[in-house]
Design an enzyme around this catalytic site. Structure first.
Site, PDB file in Angstrom:
ATOM      1  N   HIS A  62     -69.937  21.491  -6.459  1.00 57.12           N
ATOM      2  CA  HIS A  62     -70.367  22.311  -7.805  1.00 57.12           C
ATOM      3  C   HIS A  62     -71.350  21.349  -8.757  1.00 57.12           C
ATOM      4  O   HIS A  62     -70.990  20.190  -9.302  1.00 57.12           O
ATOM      5  CB  HIS A  62     -68.908  22.264  -8.744  1.00 57.12           C
ATOM      6  CG  HIS A  62     -69.031  23.354  -9.903  1.00 57.12           C
ATOM      7  ND1 HIS A  62     -70.082  24.350  -9.959  1.00 57.12           N
ATOM      8  CD2 HIS A  62     -68.531  23.324 -11.125  1.00 57.12           C
ATOM      9  CE1 HIS A  62     -69.844  24.899 -11.266  1.00 57.12           C
ATOM     10  NE2 HIS A  62     -69.133  24.250 -11.960  1.00 57.12           N
ATOM     11  N   ASP A 116     -72.508  26.138  -3.790  1.00 57.73           N
ATOM     12  CA  ASP A 116     -71.699  25.854  -5.093  1.00 57.73           C
ATOM     13  C   ASP A 116     -70.654  26.985  -5.025  1.00 57.73           C
ATOM     14  O   ASP A 116     -70.859  28.312  -4.872  1.00 57.73           O
ATOM     15  CB  ASP A 116     -72.626  25.996  -6.362  1.00 57.73           C
ATOM     16  CG  ASP A 116     -71.817  25.546  -7.515  1.00 57.73           C
ATOM     17  OD1 ASP A 116     -70.647  26.067  -7.710  1.00 57.73           O
ATOM     18  OD2 ASP A 116     -72.477  24.943  -8.454  1.00 57.73           O
ATOM     19  N   SER A 123     -72.065  24.566 -15.555  1.00 53.84           N
ATOM     20  CA  SER A 123     -71.043  25.416 -15.284  1.00 53.84           C
ATOM     21  C   SER A 123     -71.130  26.672 -16.641  1.00 53.84           C
ATOM     22  O   SER A 123     -72.227  27.103 -16.842  1.00 53.84           O
ATOM     23  CB  SER A 123     -69.755  24.932 -15.201  1.00 53.84           C
ATOM     24  OG  SER A 123     -69.137  26.032 -14.244  1.00 53.84           O
TER      25      SER A 123
END
Length: 520
Positions: A490, A462, A232
């Site tokens: 995710h 995602d 991320s």
């Protein structure tokens, strides 16, 4: 909606609402106990001062003093607050090392970052068995650090927990001039509180500075090149490092990518689309399972969610069992819905929580999800400072507009592309638009010309880092290699997809670069 997010079992922390999300249910002991046994490790001969950085020699040449902390080892790394003033004030960053297991020659270290900004790399590295594959654990030490301003590294804390509750629970979708002005006031006051409580560090928690800290850590642990796993926001941190130090990139994986040239508007609208896509996938599952509380088709469920949030804006639902929050506001409800989109294993929990809101005005279940998002428990305690430091980092990296009209127009654009989350995320940059520290940083492409291959991993549905961002980053990096997971949730690595896991394990342990375009 100018807010962020948090980890569940150690995984990734996404970027949401000017922030991040990763739901963490892990509790750990303090690794820096004063009773810990102290051991000293001599500086490895490979930890040399890079050419042209003699002014930072004392940092590159420091020796870490490791303490036993219940299995892993812990230390503190000293870095300058301001890299332009290396002889000025310094801070210490917390570092944790989970040593390789099994025999054989050690390949070095892998530095890990779970995202955020604001996620604890110390906590993440403690759970090394869950975040990298078994072959990788047998070859590498897994090292994590709390970036500057985060958790145990001079944490930035702007307000007390009750005030943070109010900040997170505020109206995320101001409907008229009065509500919009109130949102500006809340954003401005939060920034002022940060400036009053954080001191000079507030102006020095950018991603560029964190990447420079990473290079010092790389050298001090004895690695000639940086092996890295970033998820991320951690992909942005890794890409930034690669742009600064392309010749020092080792085996680098960027999973759940955030393209560094995204403008605040592109980020907000892209995430809105991502969360809507994920929510529609949940809605399809809800309808398929039967007795879905909000409708019998995906479109009905999405409309039902929008109507429910509008209702909560006017009349919050009741919350029981929470020490301070007694009403589920639209803001808290949006966090709760978003939280479940990070992992399809939470979809049933979301469906049950919504069923109770619809049937009996009971918002407790949805508040529990929101608490997980915010790293908060029912006593009102926050386990970290992610929900605050996330602004300090984001507002230095990508300043936004102070003009209310910008957000009104952004909301129109976002709603055209994202029925549910468009309104919320359109307002996510307002705090950065009124941040007390002026930043001249601007989003920009990173090519990292001359680096070793960098593997960029994207998941097709995602919610927090839409798949197209992974494509965008892989295209920009001169040595970018795109790997795709066709699925929900995710990030991809260590999420029960053997195709992804095997490819990345082989990359780390056999130096086998995945085929560009590999799809799993």
């Amino acid at each position: 909606m100018s807010h962020p997010a948090a980890p569940r079992r150690p995984r990734a922390i996404g970027v949401l609402l000017a922030g991040s999300l990763a739901l963490t249910g892990c509790s750990i002991d303090n690794p820096f106990s004063r009773d810990a046994k102290v051991t000293s490790t001599p500086l490895p001969s490979t930890a040399k001062v890079p050419t042209g950085q003699d002014a930072l020699a004392k940092f590159y040449n420091q020796t870490l003093t490791w303490t036993d902390c219940g299995g892993p080892k812990c230390a503190e790394l000293e870095v300058p607050i301001d890299y332009a003033k290396p002889d000025g004030e310094t801070i210490k960053l917390k570092v944790l090392k989970t040593e390789k297991r099994g025999g054989g020659t050690k390949a070095g270290s892998i530095l890990v970052n779970p995202g955020g900004p604001g996620g604890s790399g110390v906590e993440y590295a403690r759970y090394a068995d869950f975040i990298v594959g078994t072959p990788v654990r047998k070859a590498y030490d897994v090292v994590g650090f709390d970036p500057r301003g985060v958790q145990d590294s001079a944490p930035i804390e702007c307000v007390e927990p009750p005030q943070l509750d109010d900040f997170l629970g505020q109206d995320p979708t101001p409907d008229d001039a009065a509500e919009r002005q109130q949102a500006v006031t809340i954003a401005t006051d939060f920034g002022k509180a940060c400036a009053a409580n954080a001191g000079p560090l507030l102006g020095h928690v950018s991603t560029v500075e964190a990447a420079k800290d990473m290079d010092i850590l790389r050298a001090v642990v004895g690695d000639a090149k940086l092996n890295y796993l970033g998820k991320s926001y951690g992909t942005y941190l890794g890409a930034t490092y690669a742009g600064l130090f392309p010749d020092r990139v080792g085996r680098m994986v960027l999973d759940g990518a955030l393209a560094p040239d995204l403008t605040p508007e592109e980020t907000a609208i892209g995430q809105a689309r991502g969360f809507d896509t994920a929510t529609r996938a949940w809605a399809a599952d809800c309808v398929k399972e039967g007795n879905c509380p909000l409708g019998t088709s995906v479109d009905e469920v999405m409309t039902g969610l929008s109507d429910l949030l509008t209702k909560l804006d006017k009349t919050p639902a009741t919350v029981t069992g929470d020490a301070r929050v007694k009403k589920l506001t639209e803001g808290w409800a949006a966090y709760g819905i978003a939280a479940a989109m990070y992992d399809q294993g939470m979809w049933a929990q979301l469906t049950d929580a919504l069923r109770k809101v619809v049937a009996s005005d009971d918002g407790t279940g949805l508040m529990n999800l929101a608490n997980a998002y915010a790293e908060r428990d029912a006593s009102g305690a926050y386990s970290g400072n992610m929900m605050q430091v996330i602004y300090a980092v984001n507002c230095l990296d990508a300043p936004d507009s102070p003009d209310i009209a910008t957000y009104v127009e952004r909301e129109k654009k976002a709603q055209e592309q994202a029925q549910l989350f468009g309104r919320f995320l359109a307002w996510s940059g307002l705090t950065c638009g009124h941040w007390p520290i002026t930043s001249t940083n601007k989003p920009a492409k990173i090519t990292a010309a001359g680096s070793a291959p960098i593997v960029v991993v994207g998941t097709t549905r995602d919610p927090a880092t839409p798949y197209e961002w992974a494509v965008r980053l892989a295209d920009q990096l001169e040595a970018g290699v795109l790997v795709t997971m066709d699925g929900d949730g995710h990030t991809a690595y260590m999420r029960a997809n053997s195709c992804i896991d095997n490819a990345l394990n082989d990359f780390y342990t056999k130096d086998k670069v995945p085929a560009d375009g590999l799809r799993c």
